[in-house]
Design a protein around this motif. Structure first.
Motif, mmCIF file in Angstrom:
data_model
loop_
_atom_site.group_PDB
_atom_site.id
_atom_site.type_symbol
_atom_site.label_atom_id
_atom_site.label_comp_id
_atom_site.label_asym_id
_atom_site.label_seq_id
_atom_site.Cartn_x
_atom_site.Cartn_y
_atom_site.Cartn_z
ATOM 1 N N PRO A 184 0.686 -1.346 -0.046
ATOM 2 C CA PRO A 184 0.001 -0.008 -0.002
ATOM 3 C C PRO A 184 0.987 1.256 -0.126
ATOM 4 C CG PRO A 184 0.047 -0.974 2.162
ATOM 5 C CD PRO A 184 0.616 -1.890 1.109
ATOM 6 N N ASN A 185 0.227 2.447 -0.519
ATOM 7 C CA ASN A 185 0.713 3.491 -0.585
ATOM 8 C C ASN A 185 1.156 4.055 0.988
ATOM 9 O OD1 ASN A 185 1.483 3.687 -3.438
ATOM 10 N ND2 ASN A 185 -0.661 5.269 -3.351
ATOM 11 N N ILE A 186 2.482 4.669 1.239
ATOM 12 C CA ILE A 186 2.977 4.957 2.359
ATOM 13 C C ILE A 186 2.898 6.452 2.501
ATOM 14 C CG2 ILE A 186 4.873 5.031 4.190
ATOM 15 C CD1 ILE A 186 5.676 2.489 3.264
ATOM 16 N N THR A 187 2.161 7.479 3.518
ATOM 17 C CA THR A 187 2.381 8.618 3.547
ATOM 18 C C THR A 187 3.499 9.038 4.220
ATOM 19 O OG1 THR A 187 -0.127 8.764 3.533
ATOM 20 C CG2 THR A 187 1.072 10.536 4.531
ATOM 21 N N TYR A 188 4.256 10.136 3.531
ATOM 22 C CA TYR A 188 5.432 10.559 4.392
ATOM 23 C C TYR A 188 5.045 12.190 4.670
ATOM 24 C CZ TYR A 188 8.662 7.022 2.826
ATOM 25 O OH TYR A 188 9.279 5.865 2.722
ATOM 26 N N ILE A 189 5.827 12.364 5.661
ATOM 27 C CA ILE A 189 5.924 13.965 6.048
ATOM 28 C C ILE A 189 7.125 14.626 5.598
ATOM 29 C CG2 ILE A 189 5.974 15.370 7.898
ATOM 30 C CD1 ILE A 189 3.184 13.826 7.659
ATOM 31 N N GLU A 190 6.907 15.889 4.573
ATOM 32 C CA GLU A 190 7.906 16.507 4.255
ATOM 33 C C GLU A 190 8.146 17.790 5.037
ATOM 34 O OE1 GLU A 190 8.407 17.634 -0.368
ATOM 35 O OE2 GLU A 190 7.549 19.374 0.803
ATOM 36 N N TYR A 191 9.400 17.943 5.397
ATOM 37 C CA TYR A 191 9.976 19.360 5.979
ATOM 38 C C TYR A 191 10.845 19.853 4.941
ATOM 39 C CZ TYR A 191 8.250 17.971 10.767
ATOM 40 O OH TYR A 191 7.626 17.814 11.823
ATOM 41 N N ASN A 192 10.365 21.150 4.669
ATOM 42 C CA ASN A 192 11.255 21.954 3.619
ATOM 43 C C ASN A 192 11.820 23.035 4.417
ATOM 44 O OD1 ASN A 192 12.321 23.365 1.648
ATOM 45 N ND2 ASN A 192 10.507 23.939 0.846
ATOM 46 N N ALA B 214 13.355 17.001 3.733
ATOM 47 C CA ALA B 214 13.472 15.799 4.704
ATOM 48 C C ALA B 214 12.442 15.052 4.823
ATOM 49 C CB ALA B 214 14.368 16.387 5.914
ATOM 50 N N TYR B 215 12.393 13.867 4.710
ATOM 51 C CA TYR B 215 11.133 12.698 4.766
ATOM 52 C C TYR B 215 11.260 11.893 5.972
ATOM 53 C CZ TYR B 215 10.778 14.786 0.128
ATOM 54 O OH TYR B 215 10.379 15.947 -0.883
ATOM 55 N N ILE B 216 9.940 11.764 6.356
ATOM 56 C CA ILE B 216 9.905 10.627 7.750
ATOM 57 C C ILE B 216 8.433 10.010 7.224
ATOM 58 C CG2 ILE B 216 9.038 12.442 9.045
ATOM 59 C CD1 ILE B 216 10.368 10.666 11.177
ATOM 60 N N GLN B 217 8.513 8.687 7.491
ATOM 61 C CA GLN B 217 6.872 7.944 7.327
ATOM 62 C C GLN B 217 6.121 8.565 8.572
ATOM 63 O OE1 GLN B 217 6.914 3.905 7.002
ATOM 64 N NE2 GLN B 217 8.704 3.535 5.745
ATOM 65 N N LYS B 218 4.819 8.836 7.983
ATOM 66 C CA LYS B 218 3.776 9.363 9.061
ATOM 67 C C LYS B 218 3.646 8.765 10.221
ATOM 68 C CE LYS B 218 -0.847 11.489 9.180
ATOM 69 N NZ LYS B 218 -1.888 11.798 8.465
ATOM 70 N N ASN B 219 3.853 7.127 9.967
ATOM 71 C CA ASN B 219 3.726 6.304 11.161
ATOM 72 C C ASN B 219 4.787 6.617 12.321
ATOM 73 O OD1 ASN B 219 1.367 5.328 10.149
ATOM 74 N ND2 ASN B 219 2.426 3.760 9.168
ATOM 75 N N ASP B 220 5.953 6.953 11.716
ATOM 76 C CA ASP B 220 6.949 7.303 12.623
ATOM 77 C C ASP B 220 7.198 8.636 12.928
ATOM 78 O OD1 ASP B 220 7.924 4.705 12.338
ATOM 79 O OD2 ASP B 220 9.152 5.289 10.427
ATOM 80 N N TRP B 221 6.540 9.430 12.626
ATOM 81 C CA TRP B 221 6.425 10.987 12.865
ATOM 82 C C TRP B 221 5.543 11.249 14.151
ATOM 83 C CZ3 TRP B 221 2.439 14.440 12.835
ATOM 84 C CH2 TRP B 221 2.632 15.898 12.848
ATOM 85 N N LYS C 298 4.519 19.403 5.116
ATOM 86 C CA LYS C 298 3.258 18.831 4.393
ATOM 87 C C LYS C 298 3.261 17.440 4.549
ATOM 88 C CE LYS C 298 4.871 19.270 -0.381
ATOM 89 N NZ LYS C 298 4.885 19.770 -1.636
ATOM 90 N N GLU C 299 2.306 16.700 4.141
ATOM 91 C CA GLU C 299 2.303 15.368 3.758
ATOM 92 C C GLU C 299 2.413 15.334 2.341
ATOM 93 O OE1 GLU C 299 -1.473 13.331 5.144
ATOM 94 O OE2 GLU C 299 -1.396 13.880 7.030
ATOM 95 N N ILE C 300 3.042 13.953 2.049
ATOM 96 C CA ILE C 300 3.431 13.632 0.763
ATOM 97 C C ILE C 300 3.190 11.903 0.488
ATOM 98 C CG2 ILE C 300 5.816 13.413 1.139
ATOM 99 C CD1 ILE C 300 6.334 14.276 -1.933
ATOM 100 N N TRP D 9 6.500 11.019 -4.904
ATOM 101 C CA TRP D 9 8.090 10.944 -4.562
ATOM 102 C C TRP D 9 8.875 11.297 -5.953
ATOM 103 C CZ3 TRP D 9 11.538 12.706 -1.755
ATOM 104 C CH2 TRP D 9 13.077 11.976 -1.890
ATOM 105 N N ASN D 10 8.685 10.498 -6.911
ATOM 106 C CA ASN D 10 9.227 10.641 -8.175
ATOM 107 C C ASN D 10 9.116 12.187 -8.661
ATOM 108 O OD1 ASN D 10 10.350 8.131 -8.179
ATOM 109 N ND2 ASN D 10 8.958 7.492 -9.895
ATOM 110 N N ALA D 11 7.950 12.752 -8.832
ATOM 111 C CA ALA D 11 8.088 13.972 -9.038
ATOM 112 C C ALA D 11 8.866 15.017 -8.202
ATOM 113 C CB ALA D 11 6.490 14.589 -9.258
ATOM 114 N N THR D 12 8.842 14.960 -6.890
ATOM 115 C CA THR D 12 9.770 15.597 -5.978
ATOM 116 C C THR D 12 10.940 15.501 -6.267
ATOM 117 O OG1 THR D 12 7.927 15.154 -4.294
ATOM 118 C CG2 THR D 12 9.977 16.004 -3.403
ATOM 119 N N TRP D 13 11.838 14.390 -6.466
ATOM 120 C CA TRP D 13 13.259 14.259 -6.521
ATOM 121 C C TRP D 13 13.503 14.571 -7.928
ATOM 122 C CZ3 TRP D 13 15.980 11.233 -9.817
ATOM 123 C CH2 TRP D 13 15.473 10.157 -10.324
#
Length: 278
Positions: free
Chosen positions: A2-10, A44-51, A74-76, A81-85
């Motif tokens: 399943p897709n994983i939601t990440y938290i992005e810190y800019n 910087a990215y961290i999985q929402k479950n670990d945040w 923000k959540e991503i 992710w590919n579009a981001t990097w």
């Protein structure tokens, strides 16, 4: 999966160095998995479950008055992710002999053309430690050698040793995304004799290598150096990175305890990549 939601810190960082490097190191210790460095600072990215909302309480550099660091959150979704990097990832040229690039970049005229898609993995060549480890690999003969890439990230270091003629290569990373990403990038670069494993130094049982490459953080290196030495053949070489210039005495002392001798190091923006011989 399943897709994983990440938290992005800019993070916007001023001055950029050495603050960005310190920030990345502290965020990594706090559980952040992936970083994209740019001209303004760090994503910087961290999985929402670990945040958690207090995740930044242990990031001491944010309180350092020498630096101005602001951020947005923000959540991503994983699928974005590919579009981001892609919007941040630029080709990396190392000593005019090696280029690390994405599939959408133009093919360069160099001896070693490495094509990767990071996908939440560390080790694109942008960071000083990966760049210097690539330099060490370029300067060394790998023909017929048995190699271990410990903390493989994207697999870029293992891939370059394969391109330089290593006979067998094991790539190990404890992070599941790095494990999957290394497998993808190994296949993308037609390096069939790179064996990819998910785990840590506990996997090193009775293996023997001519060269071991470990680009991890200082504390893990200090813990695992004795395990690496048990796997080194006579006259073997250990390349270490992921620590600062002021950490060399500590790292060298641990290496000396297990009969490793310091030979040389590369240094860039206070980061170090050192060579030890057995």
């Amino acid at each position: 999966m399943p897709n994983i939601t990440y938290i992005e810190y800019n993070f916007i960082v001023h001055p950029l160095q050495p603050a960005s490097d310190i920030l990345v190191a502290e965020l990594g210790e706090a559980g952040f998995e992936s970083f994209v460095e740019n001209e303004e600072g760090v994503l910087a990215y961290i999985q929402k479950n670990d945040w958690s909302e207090n995740i930044l309480e242990s990031i001491h550099i944010l309180e350092n008055e020498m630096f101005e660091i602001s951020f947005q959150v923000k959540e991503i979704e994983q699928e974005n992710w590919n579009a981001t990097w892609e919007s941040n990832f630029k080709p990396i040229r190392v000593d005019d002999a090696c280029v690390v690039r994405a599939p959408f970049h133009e093919k360069p005229d160099v001896e070693f053309d490495i094509v990767i898609e990071p996908k939440m993995s560390f080790g694109t060549g942008h960071h000083e430690t990966t760049h210097m480890m690539l330099q060490h690999i370029l300067a060394h003969n790998y023909e017929g050698k048995a190699v271990l890439d410990m903390g493989s990230g994207t697999g870029v270091l293992a891939i370059l040793t394969a391109m330089k003629g290593a006979a067998t290569i094991d790539a190990i990373d404890i992070d599941h995304w790095c494990y999957l990403n290394t497998k993808e990038n190994v296949a993308r670069n037609n390096c069939e004799h790179v064996n990819v494993f998910e785990g840590d130094a506990a996997l090193l049982i009775d293996q023997k290598y001519d060269v071991i490459i470990a680009n991890i953080n200082r504390n893990i290196l200090l813990s695992d150096i004795p395990k690496y030495v048990k796997c080194l053949n006579a006259n073997g070489i250990l390349f270490l990175s992921g620590f600062y210039e002021e950490d060399i005495p500590m790292i060298s002392s641990k290496c000396n305890e297990v009969a490793l001798k310091f030979e040389k190091n590369l240094e860039k923006n206070n980061w170090v990549a050192a060579k030890y011989v057995f």
